[in-house]
Write an enzyme that holds these catalytic residues in place. Structure first.
Site, PDB file in Angstrom:
ATOM      1  N   GLU A 220      77.911 -22.657 -28.894  1.00  0.00           N
ATOM      2  CA  GLU A 220      76.727 -22.208 -29.615  1.00  0.00           C
ATOM      3  C   GLU A 220      77.075 -21.873 -31.067  1.00  0.00           C
ATOM      4  O   GLU A 220      76.212 -21.585 -31.877  1.00  0.00           O
ATOM      5  CB  GLU A 220      76.112 -20.966 -28.945  1.00  0.00           C
ATOM      6  CG  GLU A 220      75.131 -21.290 -27.825  1.00  0.00           C
ATOM      7  CD  GLU A 220      75.803 -21.755 -26.543  1.00  0.00           C
ATOM      8  OE1 GLU A 220      76.939 -21.314 -26.279  1.00  0.00           O
ATOM      9  OE2 GLU A 220      75.199 -22.548 -25.814  1.00  0.00           O
ATOM     10  N   ASP A 341      70.409 -26.638 -23.597  1.00  0.00           N
ATOM     11  CA  ASP A 341      71.556 -25.818 -23.191  1.00  0.00           C
ATOM     12  C   ASP A 341      71.879 -26.013 -21.713  1.00  0.00           C
ATOM     13  O   ASP A 341      72.274 -25.083 -21.024  1.00  0.00           O
ATOM     14  CB  ASP A 341      71.319 -24.329 -23.506  1.00  0.00           C
ATOM     15  CG  ASP A 341      72.570 -23.487 -23.286  1.00  0.00           C
ATOM     16  OD1 ASP A 341      73.687 -24.039 -23.407  1.00  0.00           O
ATOM     17  OD2 ASP A 341      72.443 -22.291 -22.967  1.00  0.00           O
ATOM     18  N   MET A 691      80.001  -4.850 -32.483  1.00  0.00           N
ATOM     19  CA  MET A 691      78.890  -5.153 -33.388  1.00  0.00           C
ATOM     20  C   MET A 691      79.460  -5.248 -34.816  1.00  0.00           C
ATOM     21  O   MET A 691      79.553  -4.260 -35.536  1.00  0.00           O
ATOM     22  CB  MET A 691      77.814  -4.055 -33.272  1.00  0.00           C
ATOM     23  CG  MET A 691      76.666  -4.183 -34.274  1.00  0.00           C
ATOM     24  SD  MET A 691      75.749  -5.748 -34.163  1.00  0.00           S
ATOM     25  CE  MET A 691      75.016  -5.781 -35.808  1.00  0.00           C
TER      26      MET A 691
HETATM   27 CA    CA Z   1      75.789 -23.265 -23.483  1.00  0.00          CA
END
Ligand code: CA
Length: 725
Positions: A220, A341, A691
């Site tokens: 991704e 996906d 984060m």
């Molecule tokens: Ca994937």
């Protein structure tokens, strides 16, 4: 490759402990749960003395669970019968161990030579005395939390491999680490990825013929998928198989990758192309092949990734390579030109099935797409494929060509939206499924879901470093319009359940519905019990033939991982790691070290330990939405929606709704202070929790825009809650 071509090495292996099973027929041998003819050799406690011969003869010592999938076939089937339908009601908690991480806990405990090994979120590894529950050692690879920002789906880990006195761990930051099984001391460690690239590892390393086989995740972001083999003794690289072509002319382009280039368009290789093999890796001693599945291409949107279309090999494919060399044997692309996906990285398993009156040695998979596949394990020839879950993206699989017959409505562009079922989480994701040779059924954790897709504009979309580059949106006016049409599918994550599927007849046999969304791994025993947790805080056993629930115990946590089972001193145990996003409805936090009550739970007959009942001070069972009033403009909220979808939703959930063990931003107290918000988003004030700062990727004003978008989403949810009362 067929049997007659198999190497002498394989034949030698098959003349050992497996000879009996060859002689009486593989199916018969696998269904036999009787005592082995030859007693298994006893090893010293903590020896982790696993080798090829011992793994091949795993059924001769059913009291061990020597690999995450138990055997090379990864059927997750235990020949044990000590716990059965007659006595399962007496199954109780023997011991438990709190873990000091939260988020998703996905590993299956490996139990060998008296010691139980499991991993937690952040790639931490533990060894426990499998009988007493005493911790023997703990190992923390101290993964830099910034790696959490490029872990698409949480900082999880699915477990370890044991081999010749060592325990092998794939760490989130791309390291492959071998530890002394007795002490937990590092024996060797190699970086399997370029640390500057957004690769992660969450999968179980597999040991094949003295090599550790490992892939990676990151399709991704900006990654090129590959699978590597390292010498298990030294950590030296033996071979590497790339799953997508690099730039034409690149020396890593093998003959099959050069051929694959014809099915690609544009300069996709600049960003890696994707197709990471992030979960399943399976070795079959009968074919001497290693199989793995690859994930999505980069970007998801094909109009961005490969504008003129094409199959984009080897995206969304099962690939078989020769174990010794890592050289290509065959491939089967399940989703040509995928743009939903539809990773096919979901668990693969081998089995011996009688199909049409003929005994077949097959490879099986229940991938995200919702089609259950059965192939000839040696050749990859498709035997059958049919629906195991509701789906709308294709009507069927053409058995002659192996290609899906696509629904033309599900392709999307910048101008055209689509509703697609299943959603990217899949009808079946990584959650382990199990197969019982006794019932002939596969037990699949199924999820029903839909999502909307629309492409980013290929003319303006720019790939960015270390963020989601899917080039899609799942929220837009056009998507909302489609969902609003009469007869449209329901939006979002609908429900999850355990399903029994007949892989020969290709039909659903039973479903054990949960009332909640959220899949959970499975394990089946020769006593016809299927064990699986749920998202209501329970661990359950079902009759493998009927789906009748025959036992249930509290876990105080959501469960995603699969259990394993073992025997010590004649007593059968069942072990399960619990903990996933949030807490079950009404469940208080009872663990001081984990906000979602993450723990290892170990059960046996007639045990009566109990989990802590006292809530930890300050924990809230039912959260209340209390956002500040929206002060941003419409333009800010719209800009924030786009930026959130691109940069934040991967971890924090689509539309601001958390779908992982990560804070739901709509409930955050940080919404009360924009300056605190900016300190976190721009200055990295919570980098220690994963984060990281997004200063480099966000345009001026976008942090504030995302803030207003979340405030808007929180107020919408609050209004919806009030209306529902
Ligand atoms: Ca994937």
């Amino acid at each position: 490759m067929n049997r007659t071509q198999s190497s002498t090495w394989t034949r030698r292996l098959l003349t050992g402990a497996a000879a009996l099973s060859m002689a009486i027929g593989p199916a018969l041998a696998q269904t036999s749960a009787k005592a082995p003819s030859k007693a298994a050799v006893t090893h010293a406690k903590g020896a982790a003395a696993v080798d090829t011969a011992r793994l091949l003869a795993a059924d001769a010592e059913p009291g061990s669970w020597m690999a995450a999938g138990r055997t090379y076939s990864e059927q997750r089937y235990s020949p044990l019968t000590g716990i059965n339908k007659a006595n399962v009601g007496k199954l109780g908690l023997a011991w438990y161990a709190d873990v000091d991480t939260e988020r998703g806990q996905e590993s299956t405990p490996v139990v060998v030579d008296g010691v139980l090994y499991f991993t937690t979120a952040w790639s931490k590894l533990y060894a426990y005395d499998a009988k007493s529950g005493q911790q023997l050692w703990a190992y923390d690879p101290k993964v830099d939390p910034s790696n959490g920002a490029v872990a698409c789906c949480d900082v999880v880990n699915r477990g370890v491999a044991a081999w010749k006195g060592k325990i092998y761990l794939g760490a989130l930051d791309g390291r492959l680490i071998a530890l002394d099984a007795k002490t937990g001391k590092v024996d060797w460690s190699v970086q399997t990825t370029d640390p500057k690239q957004p690769y992660t590892i969450t999968q179980v390393p597999r040991i094949v013929k003295g090599m550790v086989i490992i892939g990676n995740a990151g399709a991704e972001y900006t990654c090129r998928g590959y699978v590597s083999a390292y010498d298990a003794a030294t950590g030296k690289l033996k071979w590497r198989f790339y799953t997508v072509p690099a730039q034409p002319g690149d020396p890593t382009n093998t003959p099959e990758l050069k051929k694959a280039l014809a099915g690609w368009d544009g300069d996709f290789w600049k960003y890696g192309g994707g197709a990471t093999a992030w979960d399943t890796i399976l070795y079959d001693p009968k074919t001497d092949l290693i199989y793995f599945g690859t994930g999505n291409g980069l970007s998801w949107s094909q109009s961005v990734r490969s504008p003129k279309g094409g199959d984009n090999l080897f995206v969304s494919s099962v690939i078989a390579v020769h174990a010794n060399t890592g050289k290509y044997a065959w491939h089967f692309q399940e989703v040509p030109g995928d743009e939903w996906d539809y990773d096919v990285t979901n668990p693969l398993m081998t089995a011996d099935l009688k199909i049409g009156g003929v005994q077949r040695h097959v490879l099986m998979q229940a991938p995200k797409t919702g089609f259950f596949y059965v192939w000839d394990a040696a050749t990859g020839k498709l035997i059958s494929a049919d629906k195991f879950a509701p789906l709308n993206w294709a009507s069927k699989i053409d058995l002659k060509t192996g290609r899906p017959v696509e629904n033309p409505e599900v392709r999307y562009t910048v101008d055209k939206a689509a509703i697609v079922q299943p959603a990217p989480l899949g009808a079946h994701n990584w959650h382990p499924m199990a197969y019982s040779p006794k019932t002939g059924l596969v037990y699949i954790p199924v999820t029903e879901s839909t999502t909307g897709f629309q492409s980013a504009d290929p003319k303006t979309f720019a790939v960015k470093d270390r963020v989601y580059n899917t080039a899609t949106v799942s929220f837009s006016d056009k998507i909302t319009e489609l969902y609003g049409k009469p007869g449209a599918l329901p939006r979002g994550n609908i429900r999850s359940y355990l399903e029994a599927y007949d892989p020969v007849a290709q039909k659903i046999v039973w479903k054990a519905p949960d009332k909640d969304y959220g899949a959970h791994g499975a394990m089946v025993t020769a006593s016809n019990l299927v064990f699986s947790g749920d998202w209501s805080g329970r661990f359950n056993a079902f009759d493998a033939r009927t789906g009748e629930k025959v036992w249930s115990a509290p876990t105080q946590a959501d469960v995603v991982a699969a259990p394993s089972t073992y025997v010590i001193d004649g007593e059968q145990y069942v072990a399960l790691l619990v903990g996933a996003r949030g807490l079950p409805p009404g469940q208080a936090r009872t663990s001081a070290s984990s906000a979602n009550n993450s723990r290892l739970l170990v059960f046996k007959l007639n045990a009566s330990a109990t989990l802590p009942q006292n809530p930890i001070a300050g924990s809230v069972a039912g959260k209340v939405l209390d956002p500040p009033l929206l002060t941003g403009t419409n333009e800010q909220v719209i800009d924030g929606e786009g930026a959130y979808g691109r940069f934040c939703s991967g971890c924090h959930g689509a539309g601001g709704v958390a779908d992982k063990s990560i804070p739901d931003l709509r409930y955050s107290q940080v919404l009360r202070r924009l300056d605190t918000w900016n300190q976190i988003v721009l200055d990295g004030a919570r980098a220690d929790k994963g984060m990281v700062s997004f200063k480099k990727v966000l345009a001026d004003g976008q942090s504030e825009a995302i803030y207003h978008y979340i405030v808007s989403q929180a107020n919408k949810a609050k209004a919806a809650q009030a209306a529902a009362k």
